[in-house]
Scaffold this motif. Structure first.
Motif, PDB file in Angstrom:
ATOM      1  N   GLY A 109       3.618  10.435  -9.089  1.00 16.02           N
ATOM      2  CA  GLY A 109       3.076  10.466 -10.914  1.00 16.02           C
ATOM      3  C   GLY A 109       3.017  12.174 -10.867  1.00 16.02           C
ATOM      4  N   GLU A 110       2.307  12.947  -9.760  1.00 17.28           N
ATOM      5  CA  GLU A 110       2.140  14.074 -10.353  1.00 17.28           C
ATOM      6  C   GLU A 110       3.341  15.285 -10.445  1.00 17.28           C
ATOM      7  OE1 GLU A 110      -0.575  14.594  -6.507  1.00 17.28           O
ATOM      8  OE2 GLU A 110      -1.766  13.076  -7.644  1.00 17.28           O
ATOM      9  N   ARG A 111       4.791  14.774  -9.881  1.00 20.16           N
ATOM     10  CA  ARG A 111       5.465  16.273  -9.650  1.00 20.16           C
ATOM     11  C   ARG A 111       5.628  15.573 -11.349  1.00 20.16           C
ATOM     12  NH1 ARG A 111       8.238  15.300  -3.283  1.00 20.16           N
ATOM     13  NH2 ARG A 111       5.814  15.838  -2.453  1.00 20.16           N
ATOM     14  N   GLU A 123       0.828  -1.389   0.252  1.00 18.84           N
ATOM     15  CA  GLU A 123       0.411   0.315  -0.348  1.00 18.84           C
ATOM     16  C   GLU A 123       1.026   1.059  -0.139  1.00 18.84           C
ATOM     17  OE1 GLU A 123      -2.410  -0.269   3.351  1.00 18.84           O
ATOM     18  OE2 GLU A 123      -3.864  -1.814   2.279  1.00 18.84           O
ATOM     19  N   ARG A 162       3.916   1.536  -1.187  1.00 21.32           N
ATOM     20  CA  ARG A 162       4.540   1.753  -2.395  1.00 21.32           C
ATOM     21  C   ARG A 162       3.635   2.399  -3.933  1.00 21.32           C
ATOM     22  NH1 ARG A 162       6.437  -3.604  -2.191  1.00 21.32           N
ATOM     23  NH2 ARG A 162       8.585  -3.598  -0.981  1.00 21.32           N
ATOM     24  N   ALA A 163       1.904   2.186  -3.462  1.00 20.99           N
ATOM     25  CA  ALA A 163       1.268   2.339  -4.487  1.00 20.99           C
ATOM     26  C   ALA A 163       0.665   3.463  -4.191  1.00 20.99           C
ATOM     27  CB  ALA A 163       0.066   1.884  -4.043  1.00 20.99           C
ATOM     28  N   LYS A 164       0.843   3.985  -3.545  1.00 22.02           N
ATOM     29  CA  LYS A 164       0.835   5.751  -2.441  1.00 22.02           C
ATOM     30  C   LYS A 164       1.606   6.696  -2.815  1.00 22.02           C
ATOM     31  CE  LYS A 164      -0.334   8.603   1.198  1.00 22.02           C
ATOM     32  NZ  LYS A 164      -0.323   8.626   2.439  1.00 22.02           N
ATOM     33  N   GLN A 165       3.078   6.321  -2.948  1.00 23.37           N
ATOM     34  CA  GLN A 165       4.128   6.934  -3.639  1.00 23.37           C
ATOM     35  C   GLN A 165       4.013   6.836  -4.862  1.00 23.37           C
ATOM     36  OE1 GLN A 165       6.201   8.360  -1.642  1.00 23.37           O
ATOM     37  NE2 GLN A 165       5.760   7.752   0.454  1.00 23.37           N
ATOM     38  N   ALA A 166       3.530   5.990  -5.600  1.00 22.72           N
ATOM     39  CA  ALA A 166       3.892   6.354  -6.349  1.00 22.72           C
ATOM     40  C   ALA A 166       2.683   6.722  -7.881  1.00 22.72           C
ATOM     41  CB  ALA A 166       3.421   5.157  -7.420  1.00 22.72           C
ATOM     42  N   ARG A 167       2.179   7.302  -6.603  1.00 19.94           N
ATOM     43  CA  ARG A 167       1.035   8.385  -6.789  1.00 19.94           C
ATOM     44  C   ARG A 167       1.079   9.979  -6.936  1.00 19.94           C
ATOM     45  NH1 ARG A 167      -2.757   4.826  -4.196  1.00 19.94           N
ATOM     46  NH2 ARG A 167      -2.908   5.971  -2.808  1.00 19.94           N
ATOM     47  N   ILE A 168       1.792  10.024  -5.413  1.00 16.32           N
ATOM     48  CA  ILE A 168       2.746  10.810  -4.917  1.00 16.32           C
ATOM     49  C   ILE A 168       3.479  11.816  -6.665  1.00 16.32           C
ATOM     50  CG2 ILE A 168       3.525  12.522  -3.998  1.00 16.32           C
ATOM     51  CD1 ILE A 168       2.177  10.454  -1.675  1.00 16.32           C
TER      52      ILE A 168
END
Length: 720
Positions: free
Chosen positions: A196-198, A186, A188-194
């Protein structure tokens, strides 16, 4: 290198023998006497150490025979000096701190080395015996090689509880691992979303990579430094600690090759002894025979010219013509004949004169005078049996090997010229026997022809009767002896098998004496100067076991002539290594181990006749398969003051009356040692107890130095 070592050791031995030969005057100062004995003892131990190494490594067969003779002599002399020190100080333990300092030696050099030839020269016999023993044990169903663990039983409820605790712990660990994996997924998935926006920043990415790399590099460096520190402190083993180095492997390879060369040279030497003798017999035999006959005939004629009669020919029992011509010139032989005739005439005159009778009262006066003289005289060293052996070997070394040029003999094979000299003497003695028979007959013919002497008939009347009677008596004696042998109709193999099946002959554990680790007591001399008896150290114990147990059992020549020790008692608390030392004696000498402990012989061979049969079988096998160790564990039970009610059924005192009788029957030829172990010697009757055991060795608990020597790491020292 080993030849050089041998020459240096012989020089040291030669100077020591000179000092011993010069010591004639008796001494009175006990301190100076002990200092002298201790100095000789330490020097002989160093010579013994070098000679043992030289004998093991040198491959020249003729040199090895001489070194072996000197080595046995040095071993025997060490035992004699130890006996002298024990009688002087009335203790088995001695301390040589000041002498070791004077000689610049470490205490570890007092350790008695165990000659490797004890096992090497009879390795095939020992392996064969072990194979037979293992086969018998396998047939019975007793496999000694399997280690037996004593497992303590626990109740069923407690066992179920232990299983439940272990199972719940296992399930908890699995659940924790599973929850951790879900959390990481969970995260890793959260960090990937954050991320991806930057917008991607190259500098930030490089900085992050540097942080990870530096952290990884520093962690590795810290781990390496920590390992080095632990190695430096002695808390972790160094790298490749358990692996054998290439140098050791090469050294072992060289040792194996040297052993093979030793065996090959020994075989070649034995073959050469036969072939060279046969060649000498063919080439030089006829010449030797003719020379001997001419020499004896010349003797006949010279005796006839000098005395007017032919001489009497020496009998075969006396040595024949060898006693006349042994290392003598013809002129010396003539002088001896004239001197013998003069002595015979003087003896005849003396017999005619009557000798005055001495009064009986003078005997008592002489005895008292002799006693007073002995008291006035100081201490004098008792005569040595082994000094003569060492001097003989030393003289042979000087005459034969000291200045010998061996540049032609690089492989160190046998020297044929030395064999020829030796076999020439043997051949001469064999031919002399044949020549003596011929010359006796020739002398008889000469006496009859020239002197017309008639041979007196030999009277065979009463003497013949006496001899017949003696023969009959001898036969009766032999029958008596045969009757005493209770197992005359049985083979040693069957008796051996019976003892193994009964559990009286057991397999010894493979334990070396060097495994009994212990340090030297550095305070021994200081404590004695303050009139306090120090506790013996483990090095002292190891030394006594080697002197009294291993050296005499390993060498037959030493056992026959050295101060005889038939029995040893190892006394000490539980867990200090008494049984281990018994097994070490057997391992180092290749001895059989018989277990005659009270608990082991309980119920076996019942009754008086059964006990007699058991002891007969044990000592018959022990004598036939020497060396042997007879172990009596918990030996205080054999000499109980009062037998406890719980042990009356096993009859612990069965051997009490038999052991003193057995010790009297043991001869110097019998390499049999009785070893008793006890942790409660105060339960025994001291008088009968001390009569059976000649040497009592106290086995103490290990001191701080010995414990540190066994556990060099500081971690175990915390528990100690």
């Amino acid at each position: 290198m080993y030849n050089k070592m041998w020459h240096e050791t012989q020089e040291a031995l030669n100077s020591l023998l000179d000092k011993e030969s010069q010591m004639i005057e008796p001494q009175r100062n006990q301190v100076s006497i002990f200092q002298m004995l201790a100095t000789y003892y330490i020097k002989y131990v160093q010579i013994f150490r070098n000679l043992e190494n030289v004998y093991d490594q040198i491959v020249h067969p003729q040199k090895r025979r001489l070194i072996r003779k000197i080595l046995d002599g040095v071993m025997g002399r060490i035992l004699e000096l130890k006996n002298e020190m024990v009688e002087l100080e009335l203790t088995e333990f001695h301390y040589f701190d000041d002498i070791l300092q004077d000689l610049n030696l470490a205490p570890q050099q007092l350790d008695i080395p165990i000659p490797k030839y004890f096992l090497k020269e009879k390795m095939e016999v020992i392996k064969g015996r072990e194979k037979i023993l293992a086969q018998i044990l396998a047939d019975i169903g007793l496999d000694v090689t399997d280690t037996k663990y004593h497992i303590k039983g626990i109740p069923l409820e407690e066992a179920v509880k232990v299983i439940q605790i272990a199972e719940r712990a296992r399930q908890g660990r699995l659940r924790a691992t599973f929850m951790k994996q879900i959390f990481l997924q969970e995260y890793r998935a959260k960090q990937a979303r954050i991320l991806g926006e930057r917008i991607a920043d190259v500098g930030a990415a490089a900085l992050r990579i540097q942080k990870v790399w530096r952290g990884f590099h520093q962690n590795k460096k810290t781990e390496r430094e920590r390992e080095e520190e632990m190695i430096f402190l002695g808390m972790s083993p160094p790298p490749l600690f358990s692996e054998v180095s290439a140098t050791v492997i090469q050294a072992e390879k060289v040792t194996r090759l040297r052993d093979e060369v030793q065996i090959k040279h020994e075989e070649d030497y034995r073959e050469a002894l036969v072939t060279i003798k046969d060649d000498l017999k063919l080439v030089e035999g006829p010449d030797i025979k003719e020379n001997l006959q001419e020499q004896i005939r010349r003797w006949f004629i010279e005796c006839r010219n000098l005395t007017g009669t032919f001489p009497d020919y020496p009998k075969e029992e006396e040595g024949g013509s060898a006693i006349i011509f042994s290392n003598k010139t013809p002129q010396q032989v003539i002088d001896d004949i004239i001197a013998n005739q003069e002595e015979e005439e003087k003896n005849k005159k003396k017999k005619k004169e009557k000798k005055p009778k001495k009064a009986k009262k003078d005997k008592g006066k002489k005895e008292t005078k002799e006693k007073n003289k002995e008291e006035d005289e100081g201490w004098k060293m008792s005569p040595s049996v082994f000094l003569h052996t060492m001097e003989e070997g030393n003289n042979v070394y000087k005459d034969m090997w000291k200045n010998k040029d061996e540049s032609w003999n690089f492989p160190q094979d046998y020297d044929p010229e030395l064999i020829k000299e030796e076999k020439r003497k043997e051949l001469e003695s064999e031919i002399r026997v044949q020549v003596d028979e011929l010359m006796r007959q020739e002398l008889k013919n000469l006496k009859l022809a020239v002197n017309r002497e008639k041979e007196l008939p030999v009277k065979t009347g009463k003497k013949g009767g006496k001899t017949k009677k003696k023969e009959k008596k001898g036969k009766k004696g032999e029958k008596g002896k045969k009757d005493k042998d209770l197992t005359a109709d049985r083979t040693i193999e069957s008796l051996y098998k019976e003892l193994v099946e009964e559990g009286l002959l057991i397999q010894s554990l493979k334990v070396n004496l060097s495994d009994y680790i212990g340090e030297y007591s550095y305070l021994g001399t200081t404590l004695r100067q303050e009139s306090r008896e120090p506790m013996p150290s483990l090095l002292d114990v190891r030394q006594l076991i080697a002197l009294y147990g291993i050296l005499p059992l390993g060498s037959a020549a030493v056992h026959e002539k050295a101060p005889l020790v038939k029995s040893l008692l190892l006394a000490g608390p539980s867990g200090v290594g008494k049984k281990m030392l018994v097994h070490a004696i057997c391992t180092e000498t290749g001895a059989n181990l018989f277990n005659l402990s009270a608990t082991n012989i309980a119920g076996k061979y019942p009754g008086k006749n059964g006990l007699q049969m058991m002891l007969h079988v044990v000592f018959k096998v022990a004598q036939q398969l020497q060396p042997s160790v007879i172990w009596i564990g918990d030996t205080e039970k054999t000499f109980y003051k009062k037998v406890p009610n719980s042990e009356r059924m096993i009859e612990p005192k069965r051997l009490k009356k038999q052991l003193p009788k057995i010790l009297k029957l043991l001869k110097p030829d019998d390499r049999i040692l009785i070893v008793g172990t006890t942790q409660r010697p105060f339960d025994a009757e001291l008088q009968s107890f001390c009569k059976v055991y000649q040497k009592i060795i106290l086995i103490p608990r290990p001191d701080y130095a010995s414990r540190y020597g066994k556990y060099p790491s500081p971690l175990p020292m915390v528990g100690n």
